[in-house]
Design a protein around this motif. Structure first.
Motif, PDB file in Angstrom:
ATOM      1  N   ASN A 284       0.895  -1.407  -0.015  1.00 50.29           N
ATOM      2  CA  ASN A 284       0.021  -0.074   0.224  1.00 50.29           C
ATOM      3  C   ASN A 284       0.814   1.228   0.091  1.00 50.29           C
ATOM      4  N   ILE A 285       2.261   1.267   0.355  1.00 52.33           N
ATOM      5  CA  ILE A 285       2.933   2.488   0.307  1.00 52.33           C
ATOM      6  C   ILE A 285       4.025   2.366  -0.831  1.00 52.33           C
ATOM      7  N   PRO A 286       3.940   3.437  -1.335  1.00 52.33           N
ATOM      8  CA  PRO A 286       4.970   3.436  -2.776  1.00 52.33           C
ATOM      9  C   PRO A 286       6.401   3.375  -2.308  1.00 52.33           C
ATOM     10  N   LYS A 287       6.940   3.824  -1.443  1.00 52.59           N
ATOM     11  CA  LYS A 287       8.403   3.545  -0.872  1.00 52.59           C
ATOM     12  C   LYS A 287       8.453   3.207   0.388  1.00 52.59           C
ATOM     13  N   ILE A 288       9.243   2.059   0.668  1.00 53.05           N
ATOM     14  CA  ILE A 288       9.542   1.755   2.009  1.00 53.05           C
ATOM     15  C   ILE A 288      10.986   1.019   2.189  1.00 53.05           C
ATOM     16  N   LEU A 289      11.764   1.814   3.035  1.00 52.72           N
ATOM     17  CA  LEU A 289      13.174   1.514   3.396  1.00 52.72           C
ATOM     18  C   LEU A 289      13.013   0.937   4.852  1.00 52.72           C
ATOM     19  N   ILE A 290      13.847  -0.177   4.844  1.00 51.93           N
ATOM     20  CA  ILE A 290      14.291  -1.012   6.205  1.00 51.93           C
ATOM     21  C   ILE A 290      15.919  -0.825   6.158  1.00 51.93           C
ATOM     22  N   LEU A 291      16.073  -0.291   7.361  1.00 50.83           N
ATOM     23  CA  LEU A 291      17.707   0.129   7.573  1.00 50.83           C
ATOM     24  C   LEU A 291      17.882  -0.402   8.869  1.00 50.83           C
ATOM     25  N   THR A 292      19.152  -0.918   8.860  1.00 52.80           N
ATOM     26  CA  THR A 292      19.539  -1.579  10.367  1.00 52.80           C
ATOM     27  C   THR A 292      21.253  -1.299  10.358  1.00 52.80           C
ATOM     28  N   GLY A 293      21.748  -1.618  11.600  1.00 50.93           N
ATOM     29  CA  GLY A 293      23.188  -1.830  11.435  1.00 50.93           C
ATOM     30  C   GLY A 293      23.365  -3.239  11.654  1.00 50.93           C
ATOM     31  N   ASP A 294      24.735  -3.413  12.204  1.00 50.47           N
ATOM     32  CA  ASP A 294      24.989  -4.874  12.461  1.00 50.47           C
ATOM     33  C   ASP A 294      25.778  -5.256  13.938  1.00 50.47           C
ATOM     34  N   ASP A 295      25.704  -3.921  14.730  1.00 51.07           N
ATOM     35  CA  ASP A 295      26.111  -4.111  15.943  1.00 51.07           C
ATOM     36  C   ASP A 295      25.324  -3.273  16.761  1.00 51.07           C
ATOM     37  N   ASP A 296      24.207  -3.791  17.098  1.00 46.56           N
ATOM     38  CA  ASP A 296      22.789  -3.399  17.730  1.00 46.56           C
ATOM     39  C   ASP A 296      22.771  -4.013  18.974  1.00 46.56           C
ATOM     40  N   HIS A 297      22.446  -3.332  20.145  1.00 51.26           N
ATOM     41  CA  HIS A 297      22.631  -3.984  21.386  1.00 51.26           C
ATOM     42  C   HIS A 297      21.009  -3.621  21.776  1.00 51.26           C
ATOM     43  N   LEU A 298      20.398  -3.098  21.145  1.00 52.41           N
ATOM     44  CA  LEU A 298      18.853  -2.862  21.512  1.00 52.41           C
ATOM     45  C   LEU A 298      17.920  -3.416  20.936  1.00 52.41           C
ATOM     46  N   VAL A 299      17.997  -3.353  19.496  1.00 53.66           N
ATOM     47  CA  VAL A 299      17.147  -4.281  18.434  1.00 53.66           C
ATOM     48  C   VAL A 299      17.920  -5.154  17.737  1.00 53.66           C
ATOM     49  N   ARG A 300      17.726  -6.610  17.758  1.00 50.77           N
ATOM     50  CA  ARG A 300      18.329  -7.209  16.826  1.00 50.77           C
ATOM     51  C   ARG A 300      18.267  -7.012  15.397  1.00 50.77           C
ATOM     52  N   PRO A 301      19.408  -7.169  14.570  1.00 52.95           N
ATOM     53  CA  PRO A 301      19.354  -6.840  13.088  1.00 52.95           C
ATOM     54  C   PRO A 301      18.418  -7.859  12.452  1.00 52.95           C
ATOM     55  N   SER A 302      18.347  -9.231  13.156  1.00 54.71           N
ATOM     56  CA  SER A 302      17.194 -10.156  12.647  1.00 54.71           C
ATOM     57  C   SER A 302      15.926  -9.671  12.374  1.00 54.71           C
ATOM     58  N   GLY A 303      15.620  -8.439  13.308  1.00 56.77           N
ATOM     59  CA  GLY A 303      14.330  -8.180  13.258  1.00 56.77           C
ATOM     60  C   GLY A 303      13.721  -7.333  11.927  1.00 56.77           C
ATOM     61  N   SER A 304      15.026  -6.686  11.583  1.00 62.60           N
ATOM     62  CA  SER A 304      14.928  -6.039  10.157  1.00 62.60           C
ATOM     63  C   SER A 304      14.840  -6.957   9.017  1.00 62.60           C
ATOM     64  N   VAL A 305      15.640  -8.085   9.070  1.00 58.58           N
ATOM     65  CA  VAL A 305      15.495  -9.026   8.107  1.00 58.58           C
ATOM     66  C   VAL A 305      14.078  -9.795   8.021  1.00 58.58           C
ATOM     67  N   HIS A 306      13.489  -9.834   9.248  1.00 61.35           N
ATOM     68  CA  HIS A 306      12.273 -10.567   9.131  1.00 61.35           C
ATOM     69  C   HIS A 306      11.187  -9.705   8.503  1.00 61.35           C
ATOM     70  N   LEU A 307      11.399  -8.232   8.826  1.00 60.68           N
ATOM     71  CA  LEU A 307      10.417  -7.241   8.042  1.00 60.68           C
ATOM     72  C   LEU A 307      10.619  -7.524   6.708  1.00 60.68           C
ATOM     73  N   LYS A 308      11.780  -7.462   6.057  1.00 59.48           N
ATOM     74  CA  LYS A 308      11.971  -7.658   4.813  1.00 59.48           C
ATOM     75  C   LYS A 308      11.645  -8.834   3.914  1.00 59.48           C
ATOM     76  N   GLU A 309      11.614  -9.868   4.895  1.00 62.00           N
ATOM     77  CA  GLU A 309      11.052 -11.256   4.324  1.00 62.00           C
ATOM     78  C   GLU A 309       9.479 -11.141   3.982  1.00 62.00           C
ATOM     79  N   HIS A 310       8.960 -10.225   4.701  1.00 61.45           N
ATOM     80  CA  HIS A 310       7.536 -10.131   4.447  1.00 61.45           C
ATOM     81  C   HIS A 310       6.877  -8.691   4.088  1.00 61.45           C
ATOM     82  N   MET A 311       7.726  -8.007   3.709  1.00 59.64           N
ATOM     83  CA  MET A 311       7.712  -6.613   2.799  1.00 59.64           C
ATOM     84  C   MET A 311       8.637  -6.881   1.610  1.00 59.64           C
ATOM     85  N   PRO A 312       8.076  -7.666   0.670  1.00 63.83           N
ATOM     86  CA  PRO A 312       8.930  -7.808  -0.417  1.00 63.83           C
ATOM     87  C   PRO A 312       9.140  -6.735  -1.468  1.00 63.83           C
TER      88      PRO A 312
END
Length: 327
Positions: free
Chosen positions: A258-286
């Motif tokens: 439903n949204i024209p442009k979506i960016l999922i942005l993460t780092g690789d050294d995150d102590h508060l939200v695991r980067p795997s959370g962003s990977v999961h978002l991408k898996e279900h937001m093709p």
């Protein structure tokens, strides 16, 4: 125009770009009879451009954390910026908890309506951490008003225990709950939010030759001095909102469509939200774009200011390009 005097709410932002600031009476707009919803949101609007950006901050941080974005975008003629303190932090009210990301998204919608940002395909939404969770809920509710959606260092959530931060972040957050001395808090916050290697490196473009740690310490010290101390109920209730957040794969796919442009942005050294959370978002937001930066911590918008702002500019432009003219 200002709805409250500057003396009531001192700001960290450039007053020359501010066109409106004050309190949005969420309770009066939404449900004045519900004592659990008795609060207002502090907000500032900067710039007068046609491109509208709402920045949504994360856990227990005020809108002042967007300092370098508010400094940058209103100076460009195309942009107007809206920042606000979520319920439970800064100059906003702290109603009885617990809070939910869906309720906090409803707060943001009340604010958008209050300032008149209600047009079709007229809004760029940027959220980091808990703010990214709120942004997901916002995108579920008003997708037709959004041109672009940036989800930074965040997650779709799940069971409360799966939303817990990694141990370093969790243990630091627990200790910070009971510490009031800024000079004790700041070093703990920095090593939770940024990679130690980056903190101890010389800062780019700093004429005084300081390290990133020295510069960011000054930034946090000033921010704390100008921010109203957070109430315990706000601190705990925001944490509960993060722990209970969940957007299902079906809802993520719907947002993605439903949204024209979506960016999922993460780092690789995150102590508060695991980067795997962003990977999961991408898996279900093709349809979404996925970007991961190396040697990057949770405070991604502060660690890489120029890079972050430049990326947002590209995302905003692509959102406009992708939005059907008849949508």
């Amino acid at each position: 125009m200002s709805t409250d005097s500057d003396s009531d709410h001192p700001t960290i932002f450039d007053t020359t770009t501010c066109i409106r600031k004050g309190l949005c009476p969420v309770s009066s707009i939404r449900n004045k009879d519900d004592p659990l919803e008795s609060h207002s949101l502090y907000f500032e609007q900067h710039g007068t451009g046609p491109e509208k950006i709402i920045f949504i901050m994360g856990l227990n941080s005020s809108s002042f954390a967007w300092e370098w974005q508010v400094e940058y975008f209103p100076q460009i003629a195309d942009y107007s910026v809206l920042v606000f303190d979520n319920r439970g932090v800064g100059n906003s009210g702290a109603p009885r908890g617990p809070y939910t990301t869906s309720g906090m998204a409803e707060d943001a919608i009340a604010l958008l309506n209050y300032v008149g940002w209600t047009e079709h395909r007229d809004l760029h939404v940027v959220g980091v951490s808990l703010g990214g969770m709120i942004a997901q809920e916002l995108a579920s509710r008003i997708p037709e008003r959004i041109i672009s959606l940036t989800l930074g260092v965040t997650t779709a959530g799940g069971w409360p225990w799966s939303n817990l931060p990694p141990w370093k972040g969790l243990s630091t957050l627990a200790r910070l709950t009971f510490i009031s001395d800024p000079e004790v808090k700041i070093p703990m916050i920095l090593e939770m939010a940024f990679p130690v290697e980056w903190l101890d490196s010389k800062a780019e473009d700093d004429t005084q030759g300081r390290t990133n740690r020295e510069i960011i310490t000054v930034v946090y010290r000033r921010r704390i001095q100008l921010t109203r101390p957070q109430k315990f109920v706000g601190h705990v209730s925001q944490m509960v909102a993060g722990l209970t957040h969940y957007v299902s794969p079906d809802r993520l796919r719907q947002i993605s469509k439903n949204i024209p442009k979506i960016l999922i942005l993460t780092g690789d050294d995150d102590h508060l939200v695991r980067p795997s959370g962003s990977v999961h978002l991408k898996e279900h937001m093709p349809e979404a774009e996925f970007v991961q930066w190396e040697k990057t911590g949770h405070a991604i918008h502060m660690q890489h200011v120029k890079r972050f702002n430049g990326l947002l500019e590209r995302v905003f432009a692509e959102g406009k390009q992708h939005a059907p003219s008849s949508d």
